[in-house]
Scaffold this motif. Structure first.
Motif, PDB file in Angstrom:
ATOM      1  N   LYS A  52     -10.658   0.904 -14.838  1.00 25.50           N
ATOM      2  CA  LYS A  52     -11.335  -0.165 -14.378  1.00 25.50           C
ATOM      3  C   LYS A  52     -11.336   0.312 -12.553  1.00 25.50           C
ATOM      4  O   LYS A  52     -11.647  -1.134 -12.278  1.00 25.50           O
ATOM      5  CB  LYS A  52     -10.970  -1.319 -15.099  1.00 25.50           C
ATOM      6  CG  LYS A  52     -11.793  -0.542 -16.080  1.00 25.50           C
ATOM      7  CD  LYS A  52     -11.917  -2.151 -17.078  1.00 25.50           C
ATOM      8  CE  LYS A  52     -12.236  -1.965 -18.845  1.00 25.50           C
ATOM      9  NZ  LYS A  52     -12.262  -1.164 -19.325  1.00 25.50           N
ATOM     10  N   PHE A  53     -10.703   0.664 -12.479  1.00 26.39           N
ATOM     11  CA  PHE A  53     -10.473   1.051 -10.847  1.00 26.39           C
ATOM     12  C   PHE A  53     -12.306   0.899 -10.170  1.00 26.39           C
ATOM     13  O   PHE A  53     -13.075   1.995 -10.662  1.00 26.39           O
ATOM     14  CB  PHE A  53      -9.747   2.171  -9.697  1.00 26.39           C
ATOM     15  CG  PHE A  53      -8.137   0.591  -9.730  1.00 26.39           C
ATOM     16  CD1 PHE A  53      -7.549   0.371  -9.082  1.00 26.39           C
ATOM     17  CD2 PHE A  53      -7.625   1.025 -11.206  1.00 26.39           C
ATOM     18  CE1 PHE A  53      -6.798  -0.269  -9.017  1.00 26.39           C
ATOM     19  CE2 PHE A  53      -6.244   0.596 -11.165  1.00 26.39           C
ATOM     20  CZ  PHE A  53      -6.297  -0.035 -10.041  1.00 26.39           C
ATOM     21  N   SER A  54     -12.087   0.977  -8.385  1.00 32.68           N
ATOM     22  CA  SER A  54     -13.708   0.663  -8.024  1.00 32.68           C
ATOM     23  C   SER A  54     -14.030   2.217  -7.366  1.00 32.68           C
ATOM     24  O   SER A  54     -15.129   3.148  -7.401  1.00 32.68           O
ATOM     25  CB  SER A  54     -14.251  -0.009  -7.222  1.00 32.68           C
ATOM     26  OG  SER A  54     -14.006  -1.753  -7.068  1.00 32.68           O
ATOM     27  N   ASP A  55     -12.667   3.181  -6.818  1.00 36.23           N
ATOM     28  CA  ASP A  55     -13.480   4.259  -5.925  1.00 36.23           C
ATOM     29  C   ASP A  55     -11.704   4.615  -6.052  1.00 36.23           C
ATOM     30  O   ASP A  55     -11.053   4.065  -6.738  1.00 36.23           O
ATOM     31  CB  ASP A  55     -13.831   3.582  -4.421  1.00 36.23           C
ATOM     32  CG  ASP A  55     -15.060   5.327  -4.051  1.00 36.23           C
ATOM     33  OD1 ASP A  55     -14.497   5.906  -4.804  1.00 36.23           O
ATOM     34  OD2 ASP A  55     -14.901   4.884  -2.911  1.00 36.23           O
ATOM     35  N   PHE A  56     -11.781   6.015  -5.287  1.00 32.72           N
ATOM     36  CA  PHE A  56     -11.000   6.343  -5.639  1.00 32.72           C
ATOM     37  C   PHE A  56     -10.191   7.648  -3.776  1.00 32.72           C
ATOM     38  O   PHE A  56     -11.633   8.131  -3.703  1.00 32.72           O
ATOM     39  CB  PHE A  56     -10.414   7.029  -7.022  1.00 32.72           C
ATOM     40  CG  PHE A  56     -10.731   8.203  -7.256  1.00 32.72           C
ATOM     41  CD1 PHE A  56     -10.410   9.757  -6.344  1.00 32.72           C
ATOM     42  CD2 PHE A  56     -12.402   8.111  -7.671  1.00 32.72           C
ATOM     43  CE1 PHE A  56     -11.043  10.874  -7.489  1.00 32.72           C
ATOM     44  CE2 PHE A  56     -12.674   9.616  -8.111  1.00 32.72           C
ATOM     45  CZ  PHE A  56     -12.495  10.663  -8.267  1.00 32.72           C
ATOM     46  N   ARG A  57      -9.260   8.576  -4.139  1.00 34.24           N
ATOM     47  CA  ARG A  57      -9.717   9.690  -2.827  1.00 34.24           C
ATOM     48  C   ARG A  57      -8.055  10.631  -3.776  1.00 34.24           C
ATOM     49  O   ARG A  57      -7.040   9.629  -4.393  1.00 34.24           O
ATOM     50  CB  ARG A  57      -9.092   9.086  -1.578  1.00 34.24           C
ATOM     51  CG  ARG A  57      -9.751   8.653  -0.810  1.00 34.24           C
ATOM     52  CD  ARG A  57     -11.439   9.389  -0.673  1.00 34.24           C
ATOM     53  NE  ARG A  57     -11.976   9.077  -0.083  1.00 34.24           N
ATOM     54  CZ  ARG A  57     -12.638   8.155  -0.308  1.00 34.24           C
ATOM     55  NH1 ARG A  57     -13.062   7.636  -1.797  1.00 34.24           N
ATOM     56  NH2 ARG A  57     -14.447   7.613   0.494  1.00 34.24           N
ATOM     57  N   VAL A  58      -8.515  11.587  -3.056  1.00 38.92           N
ATOM     58  CA  VAL A  58      -7.071  13.134  -4.145  1.00 38.92           C
ATOM     59  C   VAL A  58      -6.693  13.570  -3.032  1.00 38.92           C
ATOM     60  O   VAL A  58      -7.993  13.771  -2.023  1.00 38.92           O
ATOM     61  CB  VAL A  58      -7.971  13.291  -5.042  1.00 38.92           C
ATOM     62  CG1 VAL A  58      -6.980  15.134  -4.785  1.00 38.92           C
ATOM     63  CG2 VAL A  58      -8.289  12.703  -6.005  1.00 38.92           C
ATOM     64  N   VAL A  59      -5.499  13.803  -2.639  1.00 34.76           N
ATOM     65  CA  VAL A  59      -5.196  14.820  -1.962  1.00 34.76           C
ATOM     66  C   VAL A  59      -4.031  15.858  -2.717  1.00 34.76           C
ATOM     67  O   VAL A  59      -3.852  15.561  -4.171  1.00 34.76           O
ATOM     68  CB  VAL A  59      -3.221  14.336  -1.843  1.00 34.76           C
ATOM     69  CG1 VAL A  59      -2.662  15.383  -0.583  1.00 34.76           C
ATOM     70  CG2 VAL A  59      -4.035  13.337  -0.495  1.00 34.76           C
ATOM     71  N   ARG A  60      -5.115  16.646  -2.923  1.00 33.11           N
ATOM     72  CA  ARG A  60      -4.525  17.820  -3.725  1.00 33.11           C
ATOM     73  C   ARG A  60      -3.937  18.660  -3.948  1.00 33.11           C
ATOM     74  O   ARG A  60      -2.438  18.833  -2.784  1.00 33.11           O
ATOM     75  CB  ARG A  60      -5.840  19.196  -3.430  1.00 33.11           C
ATOM     76  CG  ARG A  60      -6.939  19.062  -3.490  1.00 33.11           C
ATOM     77  CD  ARG A  60      -8.297  20.054  -3.328  1.00 33.11           C
ATOM     78  NE  ARG A  60      -9.714  19.789  -3.650  1.00 33.11           N
ATOM     79  CZ  ARG A  60     -10.808  20.085  -4.370  1.00 33.11           C
ATOM     80  NH1 ARG A  60     -10.260  20.496  -4.807  1.00 33.11           N
ATOM     81  NH2 ARG A  60     -11.718  19.464  -4.009  1.00 33.11           N
ATOM     82  N   PRO A  61      -3.475  19.049  -5.359  1.00 31.50           N
ATOM     83  CA  PRO A  61      -1.783  19.616  -5.214  1.00 31.50           C
ATOM     84  C   PRO A  61      -1.885  20.471  -4.956  1.00 31.50           C
ATOM     85  O   PRO A  61      -2.732  21.746  -4.631  1.00 31.50           O
ATOM     86  CB  PRO A  61      -1.697  19.443  -6.919  1.00 31.50           C
ATOM     87  CG  PRO A  61      -3.210  19.364  -7.842  1.00 31.50           C
ATOM     88  CD  PRO A  61      -3.898  18.468  -6.515  1.00 31.50           C
ATOM     89  N   ILE A  62      -0.563  21.175  -4.561  1.00 29.96           N
ATOM     90  CA  ILE A  62      -0.458  22.467  -3.800  1.00 29.96           C
ATOM     91  C   ILE A  62      -0.084  23.765  -5.372  1.00 29.96           C
ATOM     92  O   ILE A  62       1.003  23.644  -5.545  1.00 29.96           O
ATOM     93  CB  ILE A  62       0.012  22.702  -2.249  1.00 29.96           C
ATOM     94  CG1 ILE A  62      -0.535  22.174  -1.614  1.00 29.96           C
ATOM     95  CG2 ILE A  62       0.697  24.095  -2.513  1.00 29.96           C
ATOM     96  CD1 ILE A  62       0.120  21.887  -0.131  1.00 29.96           C
ATOM     97  N   GLY A  63      -1.040  24.881  -5.488  1.00 27.36           N
ATOM     98  CA  GLY A  63      -0.141  25.305  -7.081  1.00 27.36           C
ATOM     99  C   GLY A  63       0.101  23.873  -7.441  1.00 27.36           C
ATOM    100  O   GLY A  63      -0.952  23.078  -8.278  1.00 27.36           O
ATOM    101  N   THR A  64       1.662  23.592  -8.817  1.00 29.08           N
ATOM    102  CA  THR A  64       1.559  22.964  -9.293  1.00 29.08           C
ATOM    103  C   THR A  64       2.663  22.022  -8.766  1.00 29.08           C
ATOM    104  O   THR A  64       2.710  21.307  -9.760  1.00 29.08           O
ATOM    105  CB  THR A  64       2.027  23.867 -10.607  1.00 29.08           C
ATOM    106  OG1 THR A  64       3.400  24.553  -9.752  1.00 29.08           O
ATOM    107  CG2 THR A  64       1.623  24.900 -11.562  1.00 29.08           C
ATOM    108  N   ARG A  65       2.423  22.022  -7.665  1.00 29.17           N
ATOM    109  CA  ARG A  65       3.536  21.231  -6.572  1.00 29.17           C
ATOM    110  C   ARG A  65       2.266  20.184  -6.016  1.00 29.17           C
ATOM    111  O   ARG A  65       1.457  20.560  -5.791  1.00 29.17           O
ATOM    112  CB  ARG A  65       4.275  21.909  -5.811  1.00 29.17           C
ATOM    113  CG  ARG A  65       5.646  22.522  -6.192  1.00 29.17           C
ATOM    114  CD  ARG A  65       6.027  23.010  -5.459  1.00 29.17           C
ATOM    115  NE  ARG A  65       6.520  23.030  -4.002  1.00 29.17           N
ATOM    116  CZ  ARG A  65       6.669  22.736  -2.800  1.00 29.17           C
ATOM    117  NH1 ARG A  65       6.785  23.913  -2.808  1.00 29.17           N
ATOM    118  NH2 ARG A  65       6.926  22.056  -2.363  1.00 29.17           N
TER     119      ARG A  65
END
Length: 182
Positions: A52-65
């Motif tokens: 139940k949060f309003s928004d988000f940002r993602v820093v993508r993983p590099i492969g499985t890290r």
């Protein structure tokens, strides 16, 4: 205003969402940061809605890290977001605080060469001196023998890049609560 950070070591695991809900319910943070998610934006969106949060940002993983997610509620307004592979800077306006503050979250690399680049990259992008600034995350660094158990002995220059960054930025280590060797 409350910020929670959790190094989840994989957000696709079966029990992740139930643990995240429990932390969210018990702590009720305005901002919730997840490190080492090893997961993409679709899993982040699913989690954000469940918590139940309003928004988000993602820093993508590099492969499985790696991988970092940040969720926030309507009690804060994001003004700016800038991300690299291992960290992000986010400027928020905190409605109950009446001013802006910078939040930096990181999952620093573990190899010496990558650490050197990481700390120098952040050090070259410091905010103005009067900006309230919180830096949190998994630094993957130690600054003394007392911070480790077993393995090779601590080398004097081991945490030098991080300490130079902290000194130049005027940051203070607030310490921790819990197990010293995680």
């Amino acid at each position: 205003m409350k910020i929670c950070m959790w190094n989840v070591r994989g957000a696709n695991r079966n029990l992740f969402l139930s643990h995240a809900k429990e932390i969210g319910f018990n702590q009720n943070p305005d901002i919730f940061i997840f490190l080492e998610t090893k997961a993409d934006g679709s899993r982040a969106r699913e989690t954000m809605l469940a918590l139940k949060f309003s928004d988000f940002r993602v820093v993508r993983p590099i492969g499985t890290r790696g991988g970092i997610w940040m969720f926030w509620k309507k009690t804060v307004d994001m003004v700016l977001f800038d991300a690299e592979n291992t960290y992000f800077h986010s400027l928020f306006h905190f409605k109950n605080f009446g001013k802006e503050g910078l939040v930096t979250a990181m999952h620093a690399p573990s190899s010496s060469k990558e650490k050197h680049h990481h700390w120098n990259s952040i050090r070259s992008n410091l905010p103005p001196k009067n900006t309230p600034w919180l830096v949190l995350g998994d630094m993957n660094e130690i600054t003394g023998q007392s911070e480790k158990m077993g393995g090779r002995p601590f080398r004097v220059n081991q945490g030098k890049d991080m300490l130079n960054f902290m000194d130049e930025a005027g940051l203070v280590d607030l310490g921790f609560n819990g197990s010293p060797f995680t």
